[in-house]
Motif scaffolding. Sequence first.
Motif, PDB file in Angstrom:
ATOM      1  N   UNK A  73       0.782  -1.231   0.000  1.00 24.74           N
ATOM      2  CA  UNK A  73       0.000   0.000   0.000  1.00 24.74           C
ATOM      3  C   UNK A  73       0.817   1.286   0.000  1.00 24.74           C
ATOM      4  N   UNK A  74       2.134   1.177   0.033  1.00 26.99           N
ATOM      5  CA  UNK A  74       2.966   2.387   0.111  1.00 26.99           C
ATOM      6  C   UNK A  74       4.231   2.237  -0.730  1.00 26.99           C
ATOM      7  N   UNK A  75       4.085   2.046  -2.030  1.00 28.29           N
ATOM      8  CA  UNK A  75       5.268   1.865  -2.882  1.00 28.29           C
ATOM      9  C   UNK A  75       6.075   3.153  -2.978  1.00 28.29           C
ATOM     10  N   UNK A  76       7.355   2.992  -3.254  1.00 29.79           N
ATOM     11  CA  UNK A  76       8.256   4.145  -3.370  1.00 29.79           C
ATOM     12  C   UNK A  76       8.976   4.076  -4.714  1.00 29.79           C
ATOM     13  N   UNK A  77       8.263   4.313  -5.822  1.00 30.45           N
ATOM     14  CA  UNK A  77       8.890   4.193  -7.143  1.00 30.45           C
ATOM     15  C   UNK A  77      10.020   5.186  -7.381  1.00 30.45           C
ATOM     16  N   UNK A 114      -9.989   2.842   3.153  1.00 31.19           N
ATOM     17  CA  UNK A 114      -9.154   3.740   3.958  1.00 31.19           C
ATOM     18  C   UNK A 114      -7.805   3.061   4.177  1.00 31.19           C
ATOM     19  N   UNK A 115      -6.741   3.812   3.912  1.00 32.65           N
ATOM     20  CA  UNK A 115      -5.382   3.293   4.091  1.00 32.65           C
ATOM     21  C   UNK A 115      -4.674   4.144   5.135  1.00 32.65           C
ATOM     22  N   UNK A 116      -4.020   3.496   6.066  1.00 31.11           N
ATOM     23  CA  UNK A 116      -3.165   4.194   7.044  1.00 31.11           C
ATOM     24  C   UNK A 116      -1.726   3.860   6.677  1.00 31.11           C
ATOM     25  N   UNK A 117      -0.956   4.859   6.314  1.00 30.92           N
ATOM     26  CA  UNK A 117       0.428   4.645   5.882  1.00 30.92           C
ATOM     27  C   UNK A 117       1.456   5.010   6.946  1.00 30.92           C
ATOM     28  N   UNK A 118       0.994   5.299   8.142  1.00 28.76           N
ATOM     29  CA  UNK A 118       1.930   5.803   9.161  1.00 28.76           C
ATOM     30  C   UNK A 118       1.783   5.097  10.499  1.00 28.76           C
ATOM     31  N   UNK A 119       1.393   3.824  10.473  1.00 29.14           N
ATOM     32  CA  UNK A 119       1.401   3.045  11.712  1.00 29.14           C
ATOM     33  C   UNK A 119       2.843   2.884  12.180  1.00 29.14           C
ATOM     34  N   UNK A 120       3.047   2.935  13.497  1.00 30.31           N
ATOM     35  CA  UNK A 120       4.422   2.906  13.993  1.00 30.31           C
ATOM     36  C   UNK A 120       4.468   2.466  15.450  1.00 30.31           C
ATOM     37  N   UNK A 392       4.540   1.211   8.905  1.00 25.77           N
ATOM     38  CA  UNK A 392       3.890   0.180   8.095  1.00 25.77           C
ATOM     39  C   UNK A 392       2.468   0.637   7.779  1.00 25.77           C
ATOM     40  N   UNK A 393       1.793  -0.116   6.930  1.00 26.50           N
ATOM     41  CA  UNK A 393       0.469   0.285   6.442  1.00 26.50           C
ATOM     42  C   UNK A 393      -0.595  -0.724   6.840  1.00 26.50           C
ATOM     43  N   UNK A 394      -1.780  -0.212   7.144  1.00 30.80           N
ATOM     44  CA  UNK A 394      -2.969  -1.034   7.354  1.00 30.80           C
ATOM     45  C   UNK A 394      -4.065  -0.558   6.414  1.00 30.80           C
ATOM     46  N   UNK A 395      -5.052  -1.410   6.180  1.00 30.72           N
ATOM     47  CA  UNK A 395      -6.149  -1.063   5.275  1.00 30.72           C
ATOM     48  C   UNK A 395      -7.480  -1.431   5.911  1.00 30.72           C
ATOM     49  N   UNK A 396      -8.488  -0.588   5.688  1.00 34.13           N
ATOM     50  CA  UNK A 396      -9.836  -0.821   6.174  1.00 34.13           C
ATOM     51  C   UNK A 396     -10.828  -0.550   5.050  1.00 34.13           C
ATOM     52  N   UNK A 408      -1.846   9.785   6.820  1.00 29.59           N
ATOM     53  CA  UNK A 408      -0.442   9.691   7.156  1.00 29.59           C
ATOM     54  C   UNK A 408       0.425   9.405   5.947  1.00 29.59           C
ATOM     55  N   UNK A 409       1.721   9.473   6.161  1.00 31.97           N
ATOM     56  CA  UNK A 409       2.665   9.193   5.081  1.00 31.97           C
ATOM     57  C   UNK A 409       3.984   8.738   5.697  1.00 31.97           C
ATOM     58  N   UNK A 410       4.749   8.038   4.883  1.00 29.74           N
ATOM     59  CA  UNK A 410       6.094   7.640   5.301  1.00 29.74           C
ATOM     60  C   UNK A 410       7.111   8.443   4.511  1.00 29.74           C
ATOM     61  N   UNK A 411       8.367   8.378   4.943  1.00 29.55           N
ATOM     62  CA  UNK A 411       9.412   9.123   4.234  1.00 29.55           C
ATOM     63  C   UNK A 411       9.741   8.446   2.901  1.00 29.55           C
ATOM     64  N   UNK A 412      10.733   8.966   2.194  1.00 28.57           N
ATOM     65  CA  UNK A 412      11.015   8.491   0.840  1.00 28.57           C
ATOM     66  C   UNK A 412      11.484   7.040   0.789  1.00 28.57           C
ATOM     67  N   UNK A 413      11.899   6.497   1.925  1.00 31.44           N
ATOM     68  CA  UNK A 413      12.359   5.111   1.977  1.00 31.44           C
ATOM     69  C   UNK A 413      11.342   4.166   2.626  1.00 31.44           C
ATOM     70  N   UNK A 414      10.171   4.693   2.993  1.00 26.11           N
ATOM     71  CA  UNK A 414       9.180   3.907   3.736  1.00 26.11           C
ATOM     72  C   UNK A 414       9.802   3.343   5.009  1.00 26.11           C
ATOM     73  N   UNK A 415      10.547   4.234   5.703  1.00 27.98           N
ATOM     74  CA  UNK A 415      11.275   3.818   6.902  1.00 27.98           C
ATOM     75  C   UNK A 415      10.668   4.378   8.189  1.00 27.98           C
TER      76      UNK A 415
END
Length: 464
Positions: A73-77, A114-120, A392-396, A408-415
């Motif tokens: 759910x959070x690719x970094x092309x 709904x996608x959450x891209x900033x679980x941590x 990490x990402x979750x989906x609902x 939410x969002x992750x950095x350029x490396x999904x780190x």
Amino acid sequence: MTKTQECAEFRASMRYSRRNALRIGGAAGLSLTLPTLMRHQAAASDSGSATFGVAKRVIMLYLHGGHPQQETFDPKPNGPSAVRGEFSAISTSLPGVQFSEMLPQIAKLADRMSIIRSMSHENANHVQASYPANTGHKHPPELKSRGDFPPSPDHFPPFGAVMDKFRPSGRALPNWVRIGPLMRRSNGTVLHGQISGMLGAKHSSFVVDQKLLPKDVQIEAVRYGDDLTSVRLNDRQNLLKQIDEHARLIDESVKVRSFDQYYQRGFNLLCSNETRTAFDLASEPAAIRERYGKTEFGQRCLLARRLVEAGVPITNVSYCHTPRGSWDTHSSNFSKMKDSLAPTLDTAFSALFEDLEERGLLDETLVVINAEFGRTPKINSRSGRDHWPWVYSLALAGSGAGKGSVFGSSDESAAYPASHGRDPKDFAATLYHLLGIPPNTLIHDAVNRPHQLILGRPIHEILA
């Protein structure tokens, strides 16, 4: 959130009127601290929300091992070459949002998800990290170094056990069903957050753990044997087989207090025609079974749909038994994603979503893709990705979940989170909000000590 926004929120939260101040002063005499009072105010606010309690049923798909955010759910092309991986990103039905090319069918549903891209969080151990993922509670920091250890009867209960206690259906059908195995590590340690914990055995899940692919499959958990009559079901030894898996994990004293009720529920369930009809997977048309995919996970999702249709409030679907075949891709991440993991999820989830929608069940059913964490940005020497809880990402999808929402969002490396990092306790609070469990709910342990069930804040931005 910027520091300016944070400060503004803090100032807003501190704007109490003289009347509120007097209330706080009076409450002190009643042992109501300011945090407690604020929790009660939050409870009143949440209970009045349009989305409070809208989800009548939940299907929780648990991807044991942790799915790679980069390949789902959070690719970094456009990320660094050392982390972005072998797959491309594709456009979804939600303008400007991309998923991995490995999920083409789910990508078509993005405008209704709904996608959450900033679980941590900070625990990279499968066994321990599964605890907050399924309960909203985490282990104390001093236990992190302990590694794998068995679950305890003192643990907080998972969502299904809580619903079984607070929202019993009163029908012959079980309130909480687990389809698939009790998830374990290779050393046999059970992942935390799967058993009823301090609520006791009477709130355990009803378990379907068998192969579901055969055309004429019969669910053994609700099937009479050739020489087994309803009269013989009164024999405790026969019912003990249904709960033996849980009995080994709980304290003897708890068993004594809980088993009488558990046996009675088991007897009523096994004698019910309604139950046997709900679990009759073989009655599904061949085309429907094909639609979900010729995989155990796909057929588990189909059985979950049947249970939702029958009115079961909460169903957990396990992806696999041990790390073998799971999403724990320390090696060959890309070939496993391409050949098995991603197609299995893509086919099963999209079929489940569309089937629920076509049957008019999605408005009252919430479907969740959950896991204990994600995978490392860096690709290791075995073409794998290792454990990574820091983002990490979750989906609902379905009841109460916003349509076309990406939070939410992750950095350029999904780190790491780049914005709006949220903890599993916030996901738990969100789920309980949708299920209608007030945020000030208390549960009691075996010696009747009260414990706050919900610690986090609902993620209102992803709600409908």
